[in-house]
Design an enzyme around this catalytic site. Structure first.
Site, short mmCIF file in Angstrom:
data_model
loop_
_atom_site.label_atom_id
_atom_site.label_comp_id
_atom_site.label_asym_id
_atom_site.label_seq_id
_atom_site.Cartn_x
_atom_site.Cartn_y
_atom_site.Cartn_z
N ASP A 156 -18.32 29.36 -6.26
CA ASP A 156 -18.24 29.99 -7.58
C ASP A 156 -18.14 28.85 -8.59
OD1 ASP A 156 -17.58 31.23 -9.93
OD2 ASP A 156 -15.84 32.32 -9.14
N LYS A 185 -19.63 30.63 -19.76
CA LYS A 185 -18.77 29.47 -19.95
C LYS A 185 -19.59 28.22 -20.25
CE LYS A 185 -15.38 32.01 -17.69
NZ LYS A 185 -15.26 32.84 -16.50
N TRP A 203 -9.06 33.04 -9.56
CA TRP A 203 -10.45 33.47 -9.32
C TRP A 203 -10.76 33.56 -7.84
CZ3 TRP A 203 -12.31 36.40 -12.68
CH2 TRP A 203 -12.08 36.19 -14.04
C1 LIG Z 1 -14.86 33.76 -15.68
C2 LIG Z 1 -14.89 33.55 -14.22
C3 LIG Z 1 -15.27 34.58 -13.34
C4 LIG Z 1 -15.58 35.98 -13.81
O1 LIG Z 1 -16.80 36.05 -14.44
P1 LIG Z 1 -17.37 37.42 -15.01
O2 LIG Z 1 -18.75 37.00 -15.43
O3 LIG Z 1 -16.50 37.86 -16.14
O4 LIG Z 1 -17.39 38.41 -13.90
C5 LIG Z 1 -15.32 34.30 -11.99
N1 LIG Z 1 -15.02 33.08 -11.53
C6 LIG Z 1 -14.65 32.07 -12.34
C7 LIG Z 1 -14.31 30.74 -11.76
C8 LIG Z 1 -14.57 32.28 -13.71
O5 LIG Z 1 -14.20 31.28 -14.52
#
Ligand SMILES: *Cc1c(COP(=O)(O)O)cnc(C)c1O
Length: 361
Positions: free
Chosen positions: A172, A196, A102
């Site tokens: 993030d 998530k 990521w």
């Molecule tokens: C799932 C995830 C993303 C991507 O998220 P989207 O909403 O599909 O763009 C980015 N960073 C992390 C750490 C993730 O787990």
């Protein structure tokens, strides 16, 4: 009704109580004669949802008054671009900590936009740990330092966030927001796709310090400016209203469970069941992440033969487990144990792991 033991990485489990509450209100939201999805985002009822989601998040996470909470679209992936678009300037690069798949994606997008610097990387350790504070070198002229709080694919998590001094720290937190207490005042900006740990896909939460997002460059498209959304209370254009509503229900559920500290303890109890099974398996199961960086959200592990891994997944599916296959890029096995995953699911998985080892060890 049978509910699966849902270990999906995202979209992921949502609390059953939340789903049932949404079901009750689905057709007729608070006597409006329509669902929340069918009403204007300018209506008083939706405004209440929008404001309640923000105030609950502020209360639960201890978000200071000088921070704005935004509900955006485009997922965390759009934030990968929006952050440098808004904050990188000539001579002010974005600095990144490279910790896995990521972080890598965030860096790739930032490079399309402007100058980037790698402040630290754990690539030489195959991303199986997070860097220590001493390893992270932040240039004085950095516009920000970006970290990935939890690497969803590798299964590693930061437990000590870097001290960035005057450089705004950006995180993030897509896969661990609200899973544990965090001192929000240490961050310039936090972002997370909801699917998530916060609810359904479709909304991305951004928590940002006022001064950092007050003046977005007017050279970038209107929808990509944080200032647009901040000055319009996330109602500049049509918001993902159903998703925001679901997030407000999830936040209420967390509050009902006692808040973030309780979530943290709950998540530790759940993951301990599974990490213990790995550690006590005499090498039958192999944990991927180095112990000091083991994620409390995504447990990644392997079995010595790929044949047995396949069999593990096949047999687990027969017993009602879903989502235990590792990410297609890395293989192996992964159990995602977000807030909404019940203790019973983790107990069942620990038992299944023990039984599987007994049959095949
Ligand atoms: C799932 C995830 C993303 C991507 O998220 P989207 O909403 O599909 O763009 C980015 N960073 C992390 C750490 C993730 O787990």
């Amino acid at each position: 009704m049978t509910r699966a033991f849902n270990f999906n990485a995202g979209p992921a489990a949502i609390p059953l109580e939340v789903l049932q509450q949404a079901q009750e209100q689905f057709v007729d939201y608070h006597g409006a004669g329509m669902s929340i999805m069918e009403m204007s985002h300018r209506s008083a009822l939706y405004e209440q949802v929008n404001n309640e989601a923000q105030s609950l998040l502020r209360e639960l996470y201890g978000v200071p008054d000088n921070y704005r909470i935004l509900f955006l679209q485009g997922g965390a992936s759009t934030q990968f671009a929006m952050i440098p678009l808004n904050l990188v300037r000539p001579g002010r690069p974005g600095a990144y900590v490279k910790t896995g798949a990521w972080a890598d994606k965030a860096i790739k997008e930032a490079k399309l936009v402007g100058e980037t610097v790698i402040a630290a990387s754990t690539e030489s350790d195959k991303y199986m740990r997070m860097p220590t504070a001493e390893e992270i070198v932040i240039p004085d002229n950095a516009a920000y330092l970006h970290v990935t709080s939890n690497e969803t694919i590798g299964g590693t998590q930061f437990f000590d966030f870097p001290q960035a001094g005057n450089v705004p720290l950006i995180a993030d937190m897509s896969s661990d927001i609200l899973s544990r207490p965090v001192d929000v005042s240490k961050f310039g900006l936090i972002y997370a796709g909801a699917q998530k740990n916060l609810g359904p896909s479709g909304v991305t939460v951004v928590i940002a310090r006022d001064d950092l997002i007050a003046e977005s460059p007017t050279t970038i498209p209107t929808m990509f400016r944080y200032s647009t959304h901040a000055s319009n209370n996330s109602l500049y254009n049509t918001p993902p209203s159903f998703a925001v509503y679901m997030v407000s229900l999830v936040l209420n559920w967390i509050k009902g469970k006692g808040g973030i500290a309780q979530m943290d303890q709950f998540n530790r109890d759940k993951t301990k069941l599974i990490y213990d099974k790995i550690d006590q398996s005499s090498g039958f199961y192999i944990g991927c992440a180095q112990p000091q960086s083991r994620s409390l959200m995504n447990i990644t592990f392997r079995i010595h033969s790929e044949e047995l891994e396949k069999q593990f997944i096949k047999e687990s599916e027969k017993e009602g487990f879903v989502g235990l296959k590792g990410h297609r890029d890395v293989g192996g096995l992964r159990a995602s144990t977000y807030n909404a995953v019940p203790l019973e699911s983790c107990q069942a998985l620990a038992q299944f792991m023990a039984d599987f080892q007994k049959r095949n060890g």
